[in-house]
Write a protein that holds these residues in place. Structure first.
Motif, PDB file in Angstrom:
ATOM      1  N   UNK A  60      21.771  39.674  62.631  1.00  0.00           N
ATOM      2  CA  UNK A  60      23.154  39.241  62.378  1.00  0.00           C
ATOM      3  C   UNK A  60      23.982  40.384  61.802  1.00  0.00           C
ATOM      4  N   UNK A  61      23.419  41.121  60.840  1.00  0.00           N
ATOM      5  CA  UNK A  61      24.152  42.251  60.253  1.00  0.00           C
ATOM      6  C   UNK A  61      24.440  43.308  61.316  1.00  0.00           C
ATOM      7  N   UNK A  62      23.473  43.554  62.189  1.00  0.00           N
ATOM      8  CA  UNK A  62      23.657  44.546  63.243  1.00  0.00           C
ATOM      9  C   UNK A  62      24.711  44.116  64.252  1.00  0.00           C
ATOM     10  N   UNK A  67      30.173  44.418  66.500  1.00  0.00           N
ATOM     11  CA  UNK A  67      31.432  43.741  66.839  1.00  0.00           C
ATOM     12  C   UNK A  67      32.624  44.312  66.073  1.00  0.00           C
ATOM     13  N   UNK A  68      32.361  44.906  64.921  1.00  0.00           N
ATOM     14  CA  UNK A  68      33.431  45.526  64.145  1.00  0.00           C
ATOM     15  C   UNK A  68      33.749  46.946  64.618  1.00  0.00           C
ATOM     16  N   UNK A  69      33.097  47.374  65.680  1.00  0.00           N
ATOM     17  CA  UNK A  69      33.374  48.689  66.244  1.00  0.00           C
ATOM     18  C   UNK A  69      32.437  49.759  65.736  1.00  0.00           C
ATOM     19  N   UNK A  70      31.287  49.367  65.238  1.00  0.00           N
ATOM     20  CA  UNK A  70      30.321  50.334  64.736  1.00  0.00           C
ATOM     21  C   UNK A  70      29.784  51.221  65.837  1.00  0.00           C
ATOM     22  N   UNK A  71      29.468  52.435  65.459  1.00  0.00           N
ATOM     23  CA  UNK A  71      28.981  53.429  66.415  1.00  0.00           C
ATOM     24  C   UNK A  71      27.490  53.637  66.194  1.00  0.00           C
ATOM     25  N   UNK A  72      26.685  52.624  66.508  1.00  0.00           N
ATOM     26  CA  UNK A  72      25.249  52.677  66.284  1.00  0.00           C
ATOM     27  C   UNK A  72      24.577  51.782  67.322  1.00  0.00           C
ATOM     28  N   UNK A 121      24.967  53.519  52.710  1.00  0.00           N
ATOM     29  CA  UNK A 121      25.098  54.940  53.017  1.00  0.00           C
ATOM     30  C   UNK A 121      25.093  55.195  54.506  1.00  0.00           C
ATOM     31  N   UNK A 122      24.296  54.410  55.223  1.00  0.00           N
ATOM     32  CA  UNK A 122      24.246  54.559  56.675  1.00  0.00           C
ATOM     33  C   UNK A 122      25.307  53.705  57.359  1.00  0.00           C
ATOM     34  N   UNK A 127      31.007  52.174  60.597  1.00  0.00           N
ATOM     35  CA  UNK A 127      32.042  51.174  60.857  1.00  0.00           C
ATOM     36  C   UNK A 127      33.390  51.798  60.499  1.00  0.00           C
ATOM     37  N   UNK A 128      34.431  51.514  61.258  1.00  0.00           N
ATOM     38  CA  UNK A 128      35.743  52.058  60.920  1.00  0.00           C
ATOM     39  C   UNK A 128      36.151  51.710  59.487  1.00  0.00           C
ATOM     40  N   UNK A 129      36.880  52.603  58.856  1.00  0.00           N
ATOM     41  CA  UNK A 129      37.227  52.479  57.435  1.00  0.00           C
ATOM     42  C   UNK A 129      37.935  51.178  57.116  1.00  0.00           C
TER      43      UNK A 129
END
Length: 160
Positions: A60-62, A67-72, A121-122, A127-129
């Motif tokens: 769920x966290x991933x 969905x929030x635009x994370x680059x991972x 930290x990771x 995720x965008x600011x």
């Protein structure tokens, strides 16, 4: 694991070398520790509950971060979240040995903040600011639920 032990020395290059064996071992260790002191008729339920909470919580966290635009990638995130459970494994060992409630609360709180800060930290950098607060909240809930399970299991420990 070294990046979780000392989050200040972690870098984004570490994420490229992900694996799922370490998080699986940490998840199984936590589930085994918490089920060890459970009543006999609840041992398998406690083990399965911890395993499902860790696996589904990391998923769920991933998905939320993606969905929030994370680059991972999905597996990189699950790897990071799984390794960040290590401080909570330490808390479970200490709490299951026993001690007063205040001591166990302090141990779980310190390990909770250690896990959260290591994963932030990771995850915070990916995720965008303007959306970091939305990514942090599920992390907070994820590690809070695991910490709560540790406190409940420590309450039923024969050594406490």
């Amino acid at each position: 694991m070294l990046c979780v032990l000392n989050p200040r020395k972690a870098n984004m290059q570490t994420l490229k070398n992900w694996d799922l064996w370490g998080p699986l071992v940490l998840c199984l260790t936590l589930a085994t520790l918490l089920s060890w002191f459970a009543p006999y008729e609840q041992k398998s339920l406690v083990f399965a509950s911890v395993f499902v909470i860790v696996c589904c919580g990391a998923t769920v966290v991933t998905v939320n971060a993606l969905l929030l635009g994370g680059n991972i990638s999905f597996f990189q995130s699950v790897c990071v979240l799984g390794y960040c459970i290590f401080p909570l494994n330490i808390a479970s060992v200490i709490c299951l040995i026993g001690g007063p409630l205040i001591w166990r609360l302090a141990v779980v709180a310190v390990c909770f903040f250690w896990s959260t800060s290591a994963s932030l930290g990771f995850m915070g950098e990916l995720v965008p600011t303007n959306r970091r607060a939305l990514a942090v909240y599920p992390l907070f809930l994820f590690y809070t639920s695991i910490g709560w399970l540790i406190l409940i299991a420590a309450r039923t420990s024969p050594y406490s």
